[in-house]
Design an enzyme around this catalytic site. Structure first.
Site, mmCIF file in Angstrom:
data_model
loop_
_atom_site.group_PDB
_atom_site.id
_atom_site.type_symbol
_atom_site.label_atom_id
_atom_site.label_comp_id
_atom_site.label_asym_id
_atom_site.label_seq_id
_atom_site.Cartn_x
_atom_site.Cartn_y
_atom_site.Cartn_z
ATOM 1 N N LYS A 11 -6.225 -4.141 -10.869
ATOM 2 C CA LYS A 11 -4.987 -3.864 -10.143
ATOM 3 C C LYS A 11 -3.871 -4.798 -10.607
ATOM 4 O O LYS A 11 -4.129 -5.802 -11.281
ATOM 5 C CB LYS A 11 -5.256 -4.019 -8.637
ATOM 6 C CG LYS A 11 -6.215 -2.960 -8.067
ATOM 7 C CD LYS A 11 -6.464 -3.201 -6.568
ATOM 8 C CE LYS A 11 -7.293 -2.098 -5.934
ATOM 9 N NZ LYS A 11 -7.559 -2.372 -4.487
ATOM 10 N N TYR A 51 -5.198 7.339 -3.389
ATOM 11 C CA TYR A 51 -5.530 6.840 -2.046
ATOM 12 C C TYR A 51 -5.321 7.898 -0.963
ATOM 13 O O TYR A 51 -5.062 7.561 0.188
ATOM 14 C CB TYR A 51 -4.700 5.591 -1.746
ATOM 15 C CG TYR A 51 -5.217 4.343 -2.439
ATOM 16 C CD1 TYR A 51 -6.551 3.959 -2.326
ATOM 17 C CD2 TYR A 51 -4.374 3.533 -3.187
ATOM 18 C CE1 TYR A 51 -7.044 2.828 -2.956
ATOM 19 C CE2 TYR A 51 -4.853 2.376 -3.813
ATOM 20 C CZ TYR A 51 -6.184 2.026 -3.685
ATOM 21 O OH TYR A 51 -6.663 0.888 -4.289
ATOM 22 N N ASN A 125 -6.957 -7.421 -3.732
ATOM 23 C CA ASN A 125 -8.378 -7.622 -4.044
ATOM 24 C C ASN A 125 -8.704 -7.344 -5.516
ATOM 25 O O ASN A 125 -9.836 -7.065 -5.869
ATOM 26 C CB ASN A 125 -9.271 -6.850 -3.064
ATOM 27 C CG ASN A 125 -8.975 -5.370 -3.022
ATOM 28 O OD1 ASN A 125 -8.241 -4.859 -3.869
ATOM 29 N ND2 ASN A 125 -9.556 -4.667 -2.065
HETATM 30 P P1 DAT Z 1 -12.341 -0.183 -1.425
HETATM 31 O O1 DAT Z 1 -11.162 -0.519 -2.327
HETATM 32 O O2 DAT Z 1 -13.282 -1.354 -1.296
HETATM 33 O O3 DAT Z 1 -13.040 1.096 -1.819
HETATM 34 P P2 DAT Z 1 -11.058 1.311 0.716
HETATM 35 O O4 DAT Z 1 -11.238 2.519 -0.134
HETATM 36 O O5 DAT Z 1 -11.496 1.364 2.142
HETATM 37 O O6 DAT Z 1 -11.755 0.034 0.059
HETATM 38 O O7 DAT Z 1 -9.523 0.897 0.731
HETATM 39 C C1 DAT Z 1 -8.741 1.015 -0.445
HETATM 40 C C2 DAT Z 1 -7.819 -0.178 -0.527
HETATM 41 O O8 DAT Z 1 -6.944 -0.213 0.617
HETATM 42 C C3 DAT Z 1 -8.523 -1.532 -0.506
HETATM 43 O O9 DAT Z 1 -8.975 -1.924 -1.789
HETATM 44 C C4 DAT Z 1 -7.461 -2.436 0.032
HETATM 45 C C5 DAT Z 1 -6.685 -1.559 0.983
HETATM 46 N N1 DAT Z 1 -7.104 -1.764 2.371
HETATM 47 C C6 DAT Z 1 -8.242 -1.312 2.967
HETATM 48 N N2 DAT Z 1 -8.311 -1.687 4.245
HETATM 49 C C7 DAT Z 1 -7.170 -2.413 4.479
HETATM 50 C C8 DAT Z 1 -6.628 -3.091 5.620
HETATM 51 N N3 DAT Z 1 -7.277 -3.097 6.796
HETATM 52 N N4 DAT Z 1 -5.445 -3.735 5.463
HETATM 53 C C9 DAT Z 1 -4.792 -3.732 4.287
HETATM 54 N N5 DAT Z 1 -5.239 -3.121 3.186
HETATM 55 C C10 DAT Z 1 -6.408 -2.465 3.277
#
Ligand code: DAT
Ligand code: MG
Length: 170
Positions: A11, A51, A125
């Protein structure tokens, strides 16, 4: 154990922090194959499609700005995309990547070691890692064309495209 493919993105925060090498070194512990890679300036359309399942979340707008690198500006407004292939690839790569929330990730994982949450609540992240087989296929097809991947992984078909404008080397 099945052979799987998945999408990994370094990222924009990973790019800005010059972490591409560190991330690839960590991922290489899993001894998987890179079967596609490229640098991508992420459009709003691509970010929102990537997303799509999070579009109702309160952090969605911040997430779109983040994955587009808007919060860093040029030259950090890009991601480096990889398709990896290997045995049990998704679960194994997600373990090396660490939990979504960088403050709750195993400190030895990539996100645990290099991630942070900004004061505005953005989870920086540092990498994206597909979460399951369906998402991996959807994401790989969204980010890559068949010819950008060095081996056949999903069915393809041939179409004749006429009058398509293309940029080629002059
Ligand atoms: P991952 O990236 O581990 O698959 P995800 O698909 O649930 O996780 O979410 C996509 C991205 O969205 C994640 O890398 C960071 C962001 N994100 C997820 N939950 C969040 C939150 N509670 N607050 C802020 N950003 C969040
Ligand atoms: Mg996810």
């Amino acid at each position: 154990m099945a052979i799987e493919q998945l999408l990994i993105l370094v990222k924009p925060d990973g790019v800005k922090k010059s972490l591409t090498g560190n991330i690839l070194t960590k991922l290489s512990e899993a001894r998987m194959l890179i079967i596609g890679s490229k640098v991508v300036k992420v459009s709003k359309e691509l970010a929102e499609a990537h997303y799509q399942q999070l579009k109702d979340k309160p952090f969605f707008c911040g997430l779109i700005d983040y994955i587009q690198g808007k919060i860093y500006g040029a030259p950090w407004d890009r991601v480096i995309a990889f398709v990896y292939q290997g045995e049990d690839a998704i679960a194994r790569m997600r373990k090396i990547a660490g939990a979504t929330n960088p403050e709750e990730s195993d400190p030895v994982s990539i996100r645990g070691a290099y991630g942070r949450i900004t004061t505005k609540g953005v989870y920086e992240n540092v990498l994206h890692c597909s979460s399951d087989l369906n998402e991996a296929e959807r994401e790989i097809k969204l980010w890559f064309k068949p010819e950008e991947i060095v081996m056949p992984i999903y069915p393809t078909k041939e179409v004749v495209v006429e009058k398509e404008k293309k940029v080629i080397w002059a």
